[in-house]
Design an enzyme around this catalytic site. Structure first.
Site, PDB file in Angstrom:
ATOM      1  N   GLY A  12       0.782  -1.166   0.034  1.00 58.36           N
ATOM      2  CA  GLY A  12      -0.151   0.023  -0.145  1.00 58.36           C
ATOM      3  C   GLY A  12       0.738   1.103   0.105  1.00 58.36           C
ATOM      4  O   GLY A  12       1.928   1.285   0.157  1.00 58.36           O
ATOM      5  N   VAL A  14       1.244   3.438   2.230  1.00 54.90           N
ATOM      6  CA  VAL A  14       2.141   3.637   3.447  1.00 54.90           C
ATOM      7  C   VAL A  14       3.196   2.386   3.589  1.00 54.90           C
ATOM      8  O   VAL A  14       4.337   3.039   3.833  1.00 54.90           O
ATOM      9  CB  VAL A  14       1.220   3.736   4.787  1.00 54.90           C
ATOM     10  CG1 VAL A  14       2.157   3.629   5.966  1.00 54.90           C
ATOM     11  CG2 VAL A  14       0.220   4.960   4.821  1.00 54.90           C
ATOM     12  N   SER A  40      -1.872  -9.956  -3.408  1.00 52.83           N
ATOM     13  CA  SER A  40      -0.352  -9.738  -3.997  1.00 52.83           C
ATOM     14  C   SER A  40       0.522 -10.893  -3.744  1.00 52.83           C
ATOM     15  O   SER A  40       1.740 -10.644  -3.930  1.00 52.83           O
ATOM     16  CB  SER A  40      -0.006  -8.397  -3.095  1.00 52.83           C
ATOM     17  OG  SER A  40      -0.943  -7.447  -3.055  1.00 52.83           O
ATOM     18  N   CYS A 128      -3.193  10.561  10.939  1.00 52.09           N
ATOM     19  CA  CYS A 128      -2.063  11.683  10.180  1.00 52.09           C
ATOM     20  C   CYS A 128      -2.118  13.073  10.496  1.00 52.09           C
ATOM     21  O   CYS A 128      -1.444  13.715  10.900  1.00 52.09           O
ATOM     22  CB  CYS A 128      -2.031  11.341   8.800  1.00 52.09           C
ATOM     23  SG  CYS A 128      -3.964  11.237   7.903  1.00 52.09           S
ATOM     24  N   GLY A 159      -3.413  10.069   1.327  1.00 58.43           N
ATOM     25  CA  GLY A 159      -3.852   9.744   2.506  1.00 58.43           C
ATOM     26  C   GLY A 159      -5.127   8.626   2.448  1.00 58.43           C
ATOM     27  O   GLY A 159      -5.320   7.865   3.289  1.00 58.43           O
ATOM     28  N   LYS A 212     -11.261  12.550  15.481  1.00 56.61           N
ATOM     29  CA  LYS A 212     -10.157  11.822  16.023  1.00 56.61           C
ATOM     30  C   LYS A 212      -9.126  13.224  16.386  1.00 56.61           C
ATOM     31  O   LYS A 212      -8.265  12.817  17.472  1.00 56.61           O
ATOM     32  CB  LYS A 212      -9.439  11.201  14.829  1.00 56.61           C
ATOM     33  CG  LYS A 212     -10.354  10.111  14.371  1.00 56.61           C
ATOM     34  CD  LYS A 212      -9.518   9.329  13.046  1.00 56.61           C
ATOM     35  CE  LYS A 212     -10.309   8.388  12.498  1.00 56.61           C
ATOM     36  NZ  LYS A 212     -10.045   7.894  10.967  1.00 56.61           N
ATOM     37  N   ARG A 234     -10.727  17.263   2.039  1.00 56.22           N
ATOM     38  CA  ARG A 234      -9.914  16.466   1.035  1.00 56.22           C
ATOM     39  C   ARG A 234      -9.603  17.530  -0.268  1.00 56.22           C
ATOM     40  O   ARG A 234     -10.664  18.164  -0.716  1.00 56.22           O
ATOM     41  CB  ARG A 234     -10.611  15.219   0.430  1.00 56.22           C
ATOM     42  CG  ARG A 234      -9.636  14.495  -0.379  1.00 56.22           C
ATOM     43  CD  ARG A 234      -8.567  13.890   0.345  1.00 56.22           C
ATOM     44  NE  ARG A 234      -9.115  12.828   1.158  1.00 56.22           N
ATOM     45  CZ  ARG A 234      -8.387  12.005   2.400  1.00 56.22           C
ATOM     46  NH1 ARG A 234      -7.097  12.495   2.565  1.00 56.22           N
ATOM     47  NH2 ARG A 234      -9.129  11.393   3.217  1.00 56.22           N
ATOM     48  N   HIS A 241      -0.323  16.869   4.108  1.00 54.81           N
ATOM     49  CA  HIS A 241      -1.406  17.577   4.701  1.00 54.81           C
ATOM     50  C   HIS A 241      -1.152  18.956   5.054  1.00 54.81           C
ATOM     51  O   HIS A 241       0.005  18.963   5.711  1.00 54.81           O
ATOM     52  CB  HIS A 241      -2.026  16.780   5.877  1.00 54.81           C
ATOM     53  CG  HIS A 241      -2.520  15.483   5.547  1.00 54.81           C
ATOM     54  ND1 HIS A 241      -2.870  15.085   4.228  1.00 54.81           N
ATOM     55  CD2 HIS A 241      -3.295  14.385   6.441  1.00 54.81           C
ATOM     56  CE1 HIS A 241      -3.611  13.879   4.206  1.00 54.81           C
ATOM     57  NE2 HIS A 241      -3.745  13.637   5.694  1.00 54.81           N
TER      58      HIS A 241
HETATM   59  P1  A2P Z   1      -3.088  -5.728  -1.314  1.00 53.74           P
HETATM   60  O1  A2P Z   1      -2.155  -4.850  -2.114  1.00 53.74           O
HETATM   61  O2  A2P Z   1      -2.721  -7.139  -1.412  1.00 53.74           O
HETATM   62  O3  A2P Z   1      -4.673  -5.285  -1.720  1.00 53.74           O
HETATM   63  P2  A2P Z   1      -3.691   1.487   0.682  1.00 53.74           P
HETATM   64  O4  A2P Z   1      -3.962   1.871   1.657  1.00 53.74           O
HETATM   65  O5  A2P Z   1      -2.836   2.031  -0.273  1.00 53.74           O
HETATM   66  O6  A2P Z   1      -4.849   1.037   0.031  1.00 53.74           O
HETATM   67  O7  A2P Z   1      -3.089  -0.066   0.829  1.00 53.74           O
HETATM   68  C1  A2P Z   1      -3.888  -0.740   1.735  1.00 53.74           C
HETATM   69  C2  A2P Z   1      -2.728  -2.126   1.887  1.00 53.74           C
HETATM   70  O8  A2P Z   1      -3.475  -3.210   2.820  1.00 53.74           O
HETATM   71  C3  A2P Z   1      -2.324  -3.022   0.953  1.00 53.74           C
HETATM   72  O9  A2P Z   1      -1.030  -3.465   1.026  1.00 53.74           O
HETATM   73  C4  A2P Z   1      -3.195  -4.216   0.815  1.00 53.74           C
HETATM   74  O10 A2P Z   1      -2.689  -5.350   0.259  1.00 53.74           O
HETATM   75  C5  A2P Z   1      -3.389  -4.405   2.317  1.00 53.74           C
HETATM   76  N1  A2P Z   1      -4.645  -5.039   2.352  1.00 53.74           N
HETATM   77  C6  A2P Z   1      -5.973  -4.972   2.231  1.00 53.74           C
HETATM   78  N2  A2P Z   1      -6.584  -6.103   2.339  1.00 53.74           N
HETATM   79  C7  A2P Z   1      -5.898  -7.154   2.936  1.00 53.74           C
HETATM   80  C8  A2P Z   1      -6.217  -8.338   3.634  1.00 53.74           C
HETATM   81  N3  A2P Z   1      -7.492  -8.879   3.771  1.00 53.74           N
HETATM   82  N4  A2P Z   1      -4.997  -8.852   4.129  1.00 53.74           N
HETATM   83  C9  A2P Z   1      -3.810  -8.404   4.197  1.00 53.74           C
HETATM   84  N5  A2P Z   1      -3.493  -7.209   3.541  1.00 53.74           N
HETATM   85  C10 A2P Z   1      -4.468  -6.479   3.133  1.00 53.74           C
END
Ligand code: A2P
Length: 337
Positions: A12, A14, A40, A128, A159, A212, A234, A241
């Site tokens: 993701g 972050v 992934s 954040c 964000g 928050k 936003r 930010h």
């Molecule tokens: P994935 O890329 O496999 O979906 P962002 O905040 O940029 O949207 O990123 C969200 C992060 O949380 C990504 O790394 C995403 O992985 C991960 N994520 C989302 N759903 C799950 C899940 N069910 N189990 C583990 N990681 C997850």
């Protein structure tokens, strides 16, 4: 001494910054485990000539890890943090899942480092906007005694995650070709627009994001009576930010004392020369460890009032950097077990 480190949500917005900052700050890791969803799993992450295979997160993902930084949303944190904790791994959680849990410290290392040392396996990273706002508010609180504040935020699209950034880019590209792309991540177009809506609305008309700032500020600064009124917006900024704050203090404001308080505080810069057109802007504080404060002026709208503007990289100080600073703090205090 070296540490085995995991990142849940490594793919993701972050998570990618955490990978970068662990390297940039020379964090002493002997192993890096990159965890994400089944979408992934098996993909390869490369960074500076090294490569890692992304793993699907499961019950055994945290075995032998010293730390895992969670950045995959509140649902994943609620599911996996207790499992990681049980496996003896310290969780540093970027989601809101545990922030207000009285048994979980909520930490900005420059402000309340001692709280981190009381952890019972989970430490929460603040929202954040809260983290960046407090980098300006806390030194002023130390100088004058903070009573209340009114804040308006200018929150960057990253964000909301990698998908939101793509939505902004796609809408900008489409616009330049005279086309329209309907919004998916946001309820309205974000390109050439501002949306006065971040997170879900409560019944009283405030959003969860706005509340928050109140609840987390009280907890981090140990100020139970602090009053906060926040409007979260936003804006079509890619990263960093900004928050316009008008605060009321216990004691009379001396502007030169206020400026010295900011200059003396770690990891916040005073950029306040409006005559030379110098003030903090997101474009100058993206991918920068420090936050910055400017436009400082006394105001009579509130007792002992001070208005100012603070900017910081929400992917760094608002998430990845603050989390890594917490791990560094535990290591430096020998508390990483
Ligand atoms: P994935 O890329 O496999 O979906 P962002 O905040 O940029 O949207 O990123 C969200 C992060 O949380 C990504 O790394 C995403 O992985 C991960 N994520 C989302 N759903 C799950 C899940 N069910 N189990 C583990 N990681 C997850």
């Amino acid at each position: 001494m070296t540490y085995k480190v995991g990142i849940l949500g490594a793919t993701g917005a972050v998570g990618q910054e955490i990978i970068h900052l662990l390297h940039e700050r020379k964090f002493p890791f002997s192993e890096l485990r990159l965890l994400a969803s089944s979408r992934s799993a098996g993909k390869v992450q490369e960074y500076q000539g090294n490569s890692w295979t992304i793993e699907e997160t499961n019950q055994s993902s945290f075995k032998d890890l010293d730390f895992c930084i969670f950045s995959a949303g509140g649902g994943q944190s609620k599911t996996f943090a207790p499992i990681a904790k049980e496996a003896g791994c310290i969780v540093i959680d970027n989601s809101s899942a545990f922030r207000m849990d009285p048994s979980v410290p909520l930490v900005v290392p420059e402000i309340n480092p001692e709280a981190a040392l009381t952890h019972q396996g989970i430490i929460a990273n603040p929202n954040c906007t809260t983290a960046i706002s407090l980098m300006g508010l806390f030194p002023l609180h130390k100088a004058f005694g903070l009573k209340s504040l009114i804040a308006c935020t200018y929150q960057a699209v990253s964000g909301s995650g990698a998908e939101a950034l793509q939505e902004l880019d796609d809408q900008l590209m489409a616009w330049s070709k005279g086309k329209n792309i309907p919004p998916k991540v946001y309820p309205h177009p974000i390109a050439f627009n501002v949306i006065p809506h971040v997170d879900d609305f409560n019944d009283d008309g405030f959003t969860r994001e706005e509340m928050k700032l109140l609840h987390e500020s009280r907890k981090i600064m140990d100020l139970d009576d602090l009053m906060v009124n926040c409007t979260c917006v936003r804006v079509p900024v890619r990263r960093a930010h900004s928050i316009a704050i008008t605060a009321s203090f216990e004691n009379a404001i001396d502007l030169s004392v206020a400026k010295e308080a900011i200059k003396a505080f770690p990891n916040v810069e005073l950029i306040d020369n409006p005559q030379q057109l110098e003030y903090p802007m997101p474009i100058n504080y993206s991918g920068v460890s420090s936050c910055a404060l400017g436009r400082m002026r006394k105001t009579e709208i509130l007792p002992n009032g001070l208005s100012f503007w603070v900017t910081g990289d929400q992917l760094w100080k608002g998430a990845a950097l603050n989390a890594i600073q917490i791990a560094e703090l535990l290591i430096s205090r020998n508390s990483a077990s």
